[in-house]
Design a protein around this motif. Structure first.
Motif, PDB file in Angstrom:
ATOM      1  N   ASN A 118       0.823  -1.220   0.000  1.00 15.98           N
ATOM      2  CA  ASN A 118       0.000   0.000   0.000  1.00 15.98           C
ATOM      3  C   ASN A 118       0.850   1.260   0.000  1.00 15.98           C
ATOM      4  OD1 ASN A 118      -2.599  -1.316   0.125  1.00 15.98           O
ATOM      5  ND2 ASN A 118      -2.122  -1.834   2.260  1.00 15.98           N
ATOM      6  N   ARG A 119       1.994   1.206  -0.691  1.00 23.13           N
ATOM      7  CA  ARG A 119       2.861   2.377  -0.770  1.00 23.13           C
ATOM      8  C   ARG A 119       2.131   3.565  -1.382  1.00 23.13           C
ATOM      9  NH1 ARG A 119       7.956  -0.029  -3.995  1.00 23.13           N
ATOM     10  NH2 ARG A 119       6.268  -0.946  -5.211  1.00 23.13           N
ATOM     11  N   PRO A 120       2.524   4.809  -1.006  1.00 24.19           N
ATOM     12  CA  PRO A 120       3.635   5.155  -0.114  1.00 24.19           C
ATOM     13  C   PRO A 120       3.203   5.219   1.350  1.00 24.19           C
ATOM     14  CG  PRO A 120       2.748   7.139  -1.068  1.00 24.19           C
ATOM     15  CD  PRO A 120       1.968   6.003  -1.682  1.00 24.19           C
ATOM     16  N   TYR A 121       4.209   5.057   2.243  1.00 28.72           N
ATOM     17  CA  TYR A 121       3.983   5.093   3.679  1.00 28.72           C
ATOM     18  C   TYR A 121       4.654   6.320   4.286  1.00 28.72           C
ATOM     19  CZ  TYR A 121       2.677   0.176   3.137  1.00 28.72           C
ATOM     20  OH  TYR A 121       2.063  -0.980   2.739  1.00 28.72           O
ATOM     21  N   SER A 122       4.035   6.844   5.329  1.00 25.58           N
ATOM     22  CA  SER A 122       4.633   7.933   6.089  1.00 25.58           C
ATOM     23  C   SER A 122       4.637   7.531   7.554  1.00 25.58           C
ATOM     24  CB  SER A 122       3.854   9.241   5.905  1.00 25.58           C
ATOM     25  OG  SER A 122       2.530   9.108   6.411  1.00 25.58           O
ATOM     26  N   VAL A 123       5.492   8.194   8.321  1.00 22.63           N
ATOM     27  CA  VAL A 123       5.597   7.891   9.746  1.00 22.63           C
ATOM     28  C   VAL A 123       5.973   9.187  10.469  1.00 22.63           C
ATOM     29  CG1 VAL A 123       8.079   7.337   9.804  1.00 22.63           C
ATOM     30  CG2 VAL A 123       6.528   6.174  11.381  1.00 22.63           C
ATOM     31  N   PRO A 124       5.539   9.359  11.721  1.00 22.25           N
ATOM     32  CA  PRO A 124       5.936  10.564  12.465  1.00 22.25           C
ATOM     33  C   PRO A 124       7.453  10.661  12.584  1.00 22.25           C
ATOM     34  CG  PRO A 124       4.104   9.476  13.554  1.00 22.25           C
ATOM     35  CD  PRO A 124       4.564   8.538  12.480  1.00 22.25           C
ATOM     36  N   GLU A 125       7.947  11.876  12.572  1.00 23.84           N
ATOM     37  CA  GLU A 125       9.388  12.080  12.731  1.00 23.84           C
ATOM     38  C   GLU A 125       9.871  11.485  14.047  1.00 23.84           C
ATOM     39  OE1 GLU A 125      12.587  15.730  12.185  1.00 23.84           O
ATOM     40  OE2 GLU A 125      10.544  16.184  12.877  1.00 23.84           O
ATOM     41  N   ASN A 126       9.010  11.541  15.069  1.00 21.20           N
ATOM     42  CA  ASN A 126       9.334  10.952  16.366  1.00 21.20           C
ATOM     43  C   ASN A 126       8.169  10.080  16.816  1.00 21.20           C
ATOM     44  OD1 ASN A 126       9.993  10.293  18.985  1.00 21.20           O
ATOM     45  ND2 ASN A 126      10.410  12.385  19.658  1.00 21.20           N
ATOM     46  N   VAL A 127       8.305   8.765  16.639  1.00 15.89           N
ATOM     47  CA  VAL A 127       7.198   7.861  16.979  1.00 15.89           C
ATOM     48  C   VAL A 127       6.949   7.780  18.480  1.00 15.89           C
ATOM     49  CG1 VAL A 127       7.389   6.420  14.917  1.00 15.89           C
ATOM     50  CG2 VAL A 127       8.768   5.869  16.956  1.00 15.89           C
ATOM     51  N   THR A 128       7.904   8.248  19.273  1.00 17.66           N
ATOM     52  CA  THR A 128       7.738   8.174  20.725  1.00 17.66           C
ATOM     53  C   THR A 128       7.046   9.402  21.297  1.00 17.66           C
ATOM     54  OG1 THR A 128       9.893   9.179  21.226  1.00 17.66           O
ATOM     55  CG2 THR A 128       9.852   6.793  20.884  1.00 17.66           C
ATOM     56  N   ALA A 129       6.845  10.429  20.454  1.00 19.32           N
ATOM     57  CA  ALA A 129       6.228  11.662  20.935  1.00 19.32           C
ATOM     58  C   ALA A 129       4.770  11.412  21.322  1.00 19.32           C
ATOM     59  CB  ALA A 129       6.305  12.738  19.859  1.00 19.32           C
ATOM     60  N   LYS A 130       4.377  11.869  22.500  1.00 18.52           N
ATOM     61  CA  LYS A 130       3.021  11.636  22.985  1.00 18.52           C
ATOM     62  C   LYS A 130       2.036  12.674  22.463  1.00 18.52           C
ATOM     63  CE  LYS A 130       4.527   9.315  27.229  1.00 18.52           C
ATOM     64  NZ  LYS A 130       4.461   9.314  28.711  1.00 18.52           N
ATOM     65  N   ASN A 131       2.519  13.831  22.084  1.00 20.93           N
ATOM     66  CA  ASN A 131       1.631  14.902  21.628  1.00 20.93           C
ATOM     67  C   ASN A 131       1.612  15.053  20.110  1.00 20.93           C
ATOM     68  OD1 ASN A 131       0.999  15.635  24.323  1.00 20.93           O
ATOM     69  ND2 ASN A 131       2.906  16.822  24.456  1.00 20.93           N
ATOM     70  N   GLY A 132       2.031  14.013  19.427  1.00 19.35           N
ATOM     71  CA  GLY A 132       2.028  14.069  17.978  1.00 19.35           C
ATOM     72  C   GLY A 132       3.319  14.625  17.418  1.00 19.35           C
ATOM     73  N   SER A 133       3.632  14.257  16.209  1.00 20.47           N
ATOM     74  CA  SER A 133       4.862  14.701  15.557  1.00 20.47           C
ATOM     75  C   SER A 133       4.588  14.740  14.056  1.00 20.47           C
ATOM     76  CB  SER A 133       5.998  13.719  15.866  1.00 20.47           C
ATOM     77  OG  SER A 133       7.186  14.076  15.204  1.00 20.47           O
ATOM     78  N   LYS A 134       5.208  15.678  13.356  1.00 22.57           N
ATOM     79  CA  LYS A 134       4.975  15.807  11.917  1.00 22.57           C
ATOM     80  C   LYS A 134       5.361  14.524  11.196  1.00 22.57           C
ATOM     81  CE  LYS A 134       5.691  18.912   8.008  1.00 22.57           C
ATOM     82  NZ  LYS A 134       6.312  20.175   7.555  1.00 22.57           N
ATOM     83  N   GLU A 135       4.545  14.140  10.219  1.00 22.15           N
ATOM     84  CA  GLU A 135       4.799  12.915   9.476  1.00 22.15           C
ATOM     85  C   GLU A 135       5.570  13.187   8.193  1.00 22.15           C
ATOM     86  OE1 GLU A 135       1.308  10.623   8.794  1.00 22.15           O
ATOM     87  OE2 GLU A 135       0.759  10.516  10.922  1.00 22.15           O
ATOM     88  N   TYR A 136       6.448  12.235   7.849  1.00 25.05           N
ATOM     89  CA  TYR A 136       7.225  12.341   6.624  1.00 25.05           C
ATOM     90  C   TYR A 136       7.230  11.000   5.896  1.00 25.05           C
ATOM     91  CZ  TYR A 136       9.154  16.731   8.444  1.00 25.05           C
ATOM     92  OH  TYR A 136       9.303  18.024   8.925  1.00 25.05           O
ATOM     93  N   PHE A 137       7.491  11.066   4.586  1.00 21.86           N
ATOM     94  CA  PHE A 137       7.715   9.870   3.783  1.00 21.86           C
ATOM     95  C   PHE A 137       9.221   9.653   3.734  1.00 21.86           C
ATOM     96  CE2 PHE A 137       3.748  11.698   2.307  1.00 21.86           C
ATOM     97  CZ  PHE A 137       2.917  10.586   2.190  1.00 21.86           C
ATOM     98  N   TYR A 138       9.667   8.446   4.081  1.00 19.49           N
ATOM     99  CA  TYR A 138      11.099   8.153   4.084  1.00 19.49           C
ATOM    100  C   TYR A 138      11.437   7.142   2.989  1.00 19.49           C
ATOM    101  CZ  TYR A 138      11.471  10.504   8.610  1.00 19.49           C
ATOM    102  OH  TYR A 138      11.447  11.450   9.612  1.00 19.49           O
ATOM    103  N   ILE A 139      12.622   7.283   2.434  1.00 22.65           N
ATOM    104  CA  ILE A 139      13.135   6.334   1.448  1.00 22.65           C
ATOM    105  C   ILE A 139      14.587   6.017   1.793  1.00 22.65           C
ATOM    106  CG2 ILE A 139      11.621   7.170  -0.399  1.00 22.65           C
ATOM    107  CD1 ILE A 139      14.141   8.617  -1.539  1.00 22.65           C
ATOM    108  N   ARG A 140      15.113   4.987   1.150  1.00 21.13           N
ATOM    109  CA  ARG A 140      16.521   4.653   1.334  1.00 21.13           C
ATOM    110  C   ARG A 140      17.356   5.386   0.297  1.00 21.13           C
ATOM    111  NH1 ARG A 140      18.288   2.639   5.905  1.00 21.13           N
ATOM    112  NH2 ARG A 140      19.904   1.359   4.914  1.00 21.13           N
ATOM    113  N   SER A 141      18.469   5.921   0.748  1.00 18.89           N
ATOM    114  CA  SER A 141      19.463   6.531  -0.127  1.00 18.89           C
ATOM    115  C   SER A 141      20.799   5.915   0.253  1.00 18.89           C
ATOM    116  CB  SER A 141      19.496   8.051   0.043  1.00 18.89           C
ATOM    117  OG  SER A 141      20.511   8.631  -0.752  1.00 18.89           O
ATOM    118  N   GLY A 142      21.240   4.943  -0.527  1.00 24.80           N
ATOM    119  CA  GLY A 142      22.427   4.189  -0.131  1.00 24.80           C
ATOM    120  C   GLY A 142      22.128   3.376   1.110  1.00 24.80           C
TER     121      GLY A 142
END
Length: 221
Positions: A118-142
Motif C-alpha cells: 500500500n505504498r507510499p507510507y509515512s511515519v511521524p518524525e518521532n514515533v515516541t512523541a506523545k503529543n504528535g509529531s509531523k509525518e514524513y515519507f522516508y526512502i533509502r538513499s544508499g
C-alpha cells in the motif's frame, strides 16, 4: 518467529545487498522507524530490507563488529510491545516482521521490512512523541534513510499505480497450489531455520507469518 534467511548471511551481508541491511547498536525507535518506513516504501524496488538491532558496526567499513553487542533478553518483550503501538503510527498501517536470534551467545532482534503493498507510507518524525509529531515519507538513499522531497516524493507517490506484475497478489491461488517440497528446497538453500518445519502442516503458518498469505483475501503473493 524464525527468519526466512540465515542470520550469519545478514551479519556478513551475503545473499542480501548491503543497502538492504541496517545495523543498530541498541533500540532507538525514532531512527529505526524511519528505516522501517523507508524499507516499506522500497523506492528502488529492491524488496524491502532488514534492521538488525544489537549489532554495532565499524565506522570505516560498515562491517558488523563481532562478538555482537546484543540486547538484554529481559528487554525484548517490552520492545515488541512498543512496536505494536509504533506500527499503528505508520500510515497506511504497516507491520514489519520480527525475529529474535542468538548470535555469539547474545540475543539480537531482526526486523524484516518487506516492500509494502500500500505504498507510499509515512511515519511521524518521532514515533515516541506523545503529543504528535509531523509525518514524513522516508526512502533509502544508499545505506541511509532520508525524507523524500520534491520530485522524489512525487515519484514515490506514483509507485502505488505501478506495482510490478510479479509482486502483485494472486486472489485465485489456493494454499494447496504451494509446493511444500519446493518451499523446503528454498529454505535449505538460504539456510533458514524454517527448513526443518516446512512440511505441509507448517506451510500455511509459514506463508501467513511472512506476509505471503492474506487471511482476509486468501491471497498468495
Amino acid at each position: 518467529m524464525a527468519l526466512a534467511i540465515n542470520i550469519d548471511d545478514l551479519l556478513n551481508k551475503q545473499r542480501i545487498e548491503s543497502n538492504r541491511i541496517e545495523f543498530k547498536k541498541g533500540w532507538n525507535p525514532v531512527s529505526i522507524y524511519h528505516s522501517v518506513c523507508a524499507f516499506a516504501n522500497d523506492f528502488d524496488d529492491l524488496g524491502g530490507g532488514y534492521i538488525v538491532v544489537g549489532v554495532d558496526t565499524d565506522d570505516k567499513t560498515g562491517v558488523a563488529i563481532r562478538p555482537v553487542e546484543g540486547i538484554p533478553i529481559e528487554e525484548i518483550d517490552d520492545i515488541l510491545q512498543d512496536m505494536v503501538g509504533y506500527n499503528n503510527k505508520i500510515a497506511p498501517y504497516y507491520m514489519p516482521r520480527t525475529s529474535t536470534e542468538e548470535v555469539d551467545g547474545k540475543t539480537v532482534l531482526v526486523i524484516w521490512c518487506p516492500a509494502g503493498i500500500n505504498r507510499p507510507y509515512s511515519v511521524p518524525e518521532n514515533v515516541t512523541a506523545k503529543n504528535g509529531s509531523k509525518e514524513y515519507f522516508y526512502i533509502r538513499s544508499g545505506t541511509s534513510s532520508i525524507i523524500a522531497k520534491g520530485e522524489v516524493l512525487d515519484e514515490l507517490r506514483e509507485l502505488a499505480s505501478r506495482v510490478p506484475f510479479d509482486e502483485r497478489g494472486n486472489p485465485d491461488i489456493r494454499l494447496e497450489d504451494i509446493s511444500a517440497l519446493l518451499l523446503r528446497e528454498y529454505l535449505v538453500k538460504v539456510g533458514s531455520n524454517w527448513q526443518a518445519r516446512s512440511t505441509s502442516d507448517h506451510c500455511k503458518r509459514f506463508w501467513s507469518r511472512w506476509t505471503c498469505l492474506s487471511a482476509r483475501r486468501k491471497t498468495v503473493c
